[in-house]
Design a protein around this motif. Structure first.
Motif, PDB file in Angstrom:
ATOM      1  N   TYR A   1      16.069 156.280  20.091  1.00 59.93           N
ATOM      2  CA  TYR A   1      15.171 156.934  19.322  1.00 59.93           C
ATOM      3  C   TYR A   1      14.062 157.994  19.863  1.00 59.93           C
ATOM      4  CZ  TYR A   1      11.242 153.755  20.565  1.00 59.93           C
ATOM      5  OH  TYR A   1      10.294 153.164  21.497  1.00 59.93           O
ATOM      6  N   GLU A   2      13.701 158.832  19.187  1.00 58.82           N
ATOM      7  CA  GLU A   2      12.738 159.738  19.771  1.00 58.82           C
ATOM      8  C   GLU A   2      11.571 159.907  18.886  1.00 58.82           C
ATOM      9  OE1 GLU A   2      14.363 163.633  20.373  1.00 58.82           O
ATOM     10  OE2 GLU A   2      15.160 163.731  18.394  1.00 58.82           O
ATOM     11  N   ILE A   3      10.415 160.188  19.278  1.00 58.86           N
ATOM     12  CA  ILE A   3       9.239 160.288  18.447  1.00 58.86           C
ATOM     13  C   ILE A   3       8.635 161.792  18.645  1.00 58.86           C
ATOM     14  CG2 ILE A   3       6.861 159.659  18.064  1.00 58.86           C
ATOM     15  CD1 ILE A   3       7.431 157.028  19.326  1.00 58.86           C
ATOM     16  N   ILE A   4       8.934 162.688  17.490  1.00 57.08           N
ATOM     17  CA  ILE A   4       8.585 163.981  17.519  1.00 57.08           C
ATOM     18  C   ILE A   4       7.228 164.151  16.810  1.00 57.08           C
ATOM     19  CG2 ILE A   4       9.263 166.362  16.839  1.00 57.08           C
ATOM     20  CD1 ILE A   4      12.114 165.544  17.077  1.00 57.08           C
ATOM     21  N   VAL A   5       6.174 164.803  17.428  1.00 59.89           N
ATOM     22  CA  VAL A   5       4.807 164.751  16.923  1.00 59.89           C
ATOM     23  C   VAL A   5       4.796 166.206  16.689  1.00 59.89           C
ATOM     24  CG1 VAL A   5       2.272 164.643  17.028  1.00 59.89           C
ATOM     25  CG2 VAL A   5       3.811 162.874  17.728  1.00 59.89           C
ATOM     26  N   VAL A   6       4.643 166.693  15.473  1.00 59.90           N
ATOM     27  CA  VAL A   6       4.112 168.301  15.321  1.00 59.90           C
ATOM     28  C   VAL A   6       2.600 168.371  14.951  1.00 59.90           C
ATOM     29  CG1 VAL A   6       4.634 170.304  13.864  1.00 59.90           C
ATOM     30  CG2 VAL A   6       6.324 168.849  14.200  1.00 59.90           C
ATOM     31  N   ASP A   7       1.834 168.921  15.832  1.00 54.73           N
ATOM     32  CA  ASP A   7       0.466 169.434  15.957  1.00 54.73           C
ATOM     33  C   ASP A   7       0.191 170.453  15.182  1.00 54.73           C
ATOM     34  OD1 ASP A   7      -2.076 170.041  16.647  1.00 54.73           O
ATOM     35  OD2 ASP A   7      -2.465 168.349  17.775  1.00 54.73           O
ATOM     36  N   ASP A   8      -0.186 170.861  14.289  1.00 59.19           N
ATOM     37  CA  ASP A   8      -0.264 171.895  13.636  1.00 59.19           C
ATOM     38  C   ASP A   8      -1.491 172.476  13.510  1.00 59.19           C
ATOM     39  OD1 ASP A   8       0.492 174.229  12.052  1.00 59.19           O
ATOM     40  OD2 ASP A   8       0.490 173.379  10.182  1.00 59.19           O
ATOM     41  N   SER A  25       4.708 158.279  28.193  1.00 58.15           N
ATOM     42  CA  SER A  25       5.865 157.781  27.269  1.00 58.15           C
ATOM     43  C   SER A  25       7.136 158.911  27.412  1.00 58.15           C
ATOM     44  CB  SER A  25       5.417 157.919  25.783  1.00 58.15           C
ATOM     45  OG  SER A  25       6.398 157.475  24.868  1.00 58.15           O
ATOM     46  N   SER A  26       8.376 158.417  27.464  1.00 52.68           N
ATOM     47  CA  SER A  26       9.452 159.202  27.874  1.00 52.68           C
ATOM     48  C   SER A  26      10.073 159.486  26.393  1.00 52.68           C
ATOM     49  CB  SER A  26      10.496 158.493  28.449  1.00 52.68           C
ATOM     50  OG  SER A  26      10.888 157.206  28.186  1.00 52.68           O
ATOM     51  N   ASP A  27       9.550 158.607  25.262  1.00 53.37           N
ATOM     52  CA  ASP A  27      10.300 158.696  23.876  1.00 53.37           C
ATOM     53  C   ASP A  27       9.475 159.834  23.310  1.00 53.37           C
ATOM     54  OD1 ASP A  27      12.004 156.572  24.354  1.00 53.37           O
ATOM     55  OD2 ASP A  27      10.249 155.062  24.007  1.00 53.37           O
ATOM     56  N   LEU A  28       8.365 160.299  23.605  1.00 51.28           N
ATOM     57  CA  LEU A  28       7.578 161.246  22.880  1.00 51.28           C
ATOM     58  C   LEU A  28       7.723 162.564  23.048  1.00 51.28           C
ATOM     59  CD1 LEU A  28       5.206 161.594  20.962  1.00 51.28           C
ATOM     60  CD2 LEU A  28       3.650 161.360  22.810  1.00 51.28           C
ATOM     61  N   ARG A  29       8.083 163.235  22.113  1.00 53.30           N
ATOM     62  CA  ARG A  29       8.111 164.731  22.312  1.00 53.30           C
ATOM     63  C   ARG A  29       6.960 165.372  21.261  1.00 53.30           C
ATOM     64  NH1 ARG A  29      13.982 166.738  20.619  1.00 53.30           N
ATOM     65  NH2 ARG A  29      13.247 168.555  21.487  1.00 53.30           N
ATOM     66  N   VAL A  30       6.286 166.280  21.898  1.00 50.69           N
ATOM     67  CA  VAL A  30       5.267 166.991  21.112  1.00 50.69           C
ATOM     68  C   VAL A  30       5.690 168.243  20.803  1.00 50.69           C
ATOM     69  CG1 VAL A  30       2.882 167.508  21.203  1.00 50.69           C
ATOM     70  CG2 VAL A  30       3.676 165.400  21.965  1.00 50.69           C
TER      71      VAL A  30
END
Length: 282
Positions: A1-8, A25-30
């Motif tokens: 799985y991957e966690i994608i955070v969009v900071d608007d 964290s290697s699972d997090l993409r921002v």
């Protein structure tokens, strides 16, 4: 799985926090964007994702531990299902009290729920059902990424209710399933703004017009029920603005389109608001 955070375009320190977490964290993409709006931000995440399924989680909401395992298991076993959703809790902002589940508020939909516990069931006539009653909480959804891309994701031209529009677009593409399990907590923010109410009502009008002409709805009650729900929204808006006479007009429309206990109560309460100020009590 991957966690994608969009900071608007956040200004509350989230960006600095996310940069620190990225180092751990290697699972997090921002993805950092600048005030492009919620629909466009979600679409960015969908395009950036590498997985087969997309699960949404809005900033104020919370998944329970039961959220993903059974939902993904069902979708893996049923690849023709374009999206699934669940019931969810409404959590009051000021004291954290669990007010009710979403499905409790929609008696028509509640009658369709036959599977106990966390089991998933296919939704009969998903387009008609979801047009009549928007029971889908965005943070409860898991959808196929290819289906989301096929319908161009969220409509960023809509200033509100783009999630409802998306579920209707997906319902035209394939099967939909749901579970009675309350898998998510939705935080109820206080102090709604009139401007946001009008935006939502305007968007609802566009969405109803957009989807009501579908051939599968030719002999369905769903468009009329959606119109009744829109009338309820206008009734609430005009009451909040101090125009009970206009509110009464829409309360009557809602009652005619969907004669239900809730619309009867709303009509009588609005009628009372119209009548009582005409009398002066000494």
């Amino acid at each position: 799985y991957e966690i994608i955070v969009v900071d608007d375009g956040s200004t509350d320190g989230s960006r600095d926090y996310l940069k620190r977490v990225l180092q751990e964290s290697s699972d997090l993409r921002v993805v950092f964007v600048d005030r492009i709006g919620v629909s466009a931000a979600r679409n960015v995440a969908i395009r950036k994702a590498r997985g087969q399924w997309i699960a949404f989680l809005d900033a104020d909401d919370q998944w329970y531990p039961i959220k993903t395992d059974m939902q993904l298991e069902f979708m893996r076993a049923n690849p023709d299902v374009v999206f699934t959703f669940t019931d969810y809790d409404h959590i009051r902002e000021n004291d954290g009290v669990n007010v009710c589940g979403c499905f409790d508020f929609w008696p028509r939909f509640s009658r369709l729920s036959t599977s106990p516990g966390h089991r998933y069931q296919l939704l009969d006539e998903p387009l008609a059902t979801l047009l009549a009653e928007n029971v889908v909480g965005t943070s409860t959804v898991i959808a196929r990424r290819d289906a989301l891309l096929a319908v161009d994701g969220f409509d960023k031209q809509l200033l509100s209710a783009s999630d409802w529009d998306l579920w209707l677009k997906l319902a035209k593409k394939g099967k939909v399933a749901f579970s009675n399990a309350r898998s998510t907590a939705y935080l109820m923010r206080e102090g709604s703004i009139s401007r946001n109410q009008t935006r939502r009502l305007d968007a609802m009008r566009i969405i109803i017009n957009r989807h009501s002409k579908h051939p599968s709805l030719q002999h369905s009650r769903a468009p009329g029920l959606a119109e009744a729900r829109l009338a309820e929204g206008y009734q609430e808006y005009f009451l909040s603005e101090g125009h009970p006479t206009m509110a009464l007009k829409y309360a009557l429309r809602a009652l005619q389109g969907n004669p239900h206990r809730r619309t009867w109560r709303a009509f009588l309460a609005t009628l009372f608001r119209c009548v009582v100020p005409r009398f002066s009590f000494q």
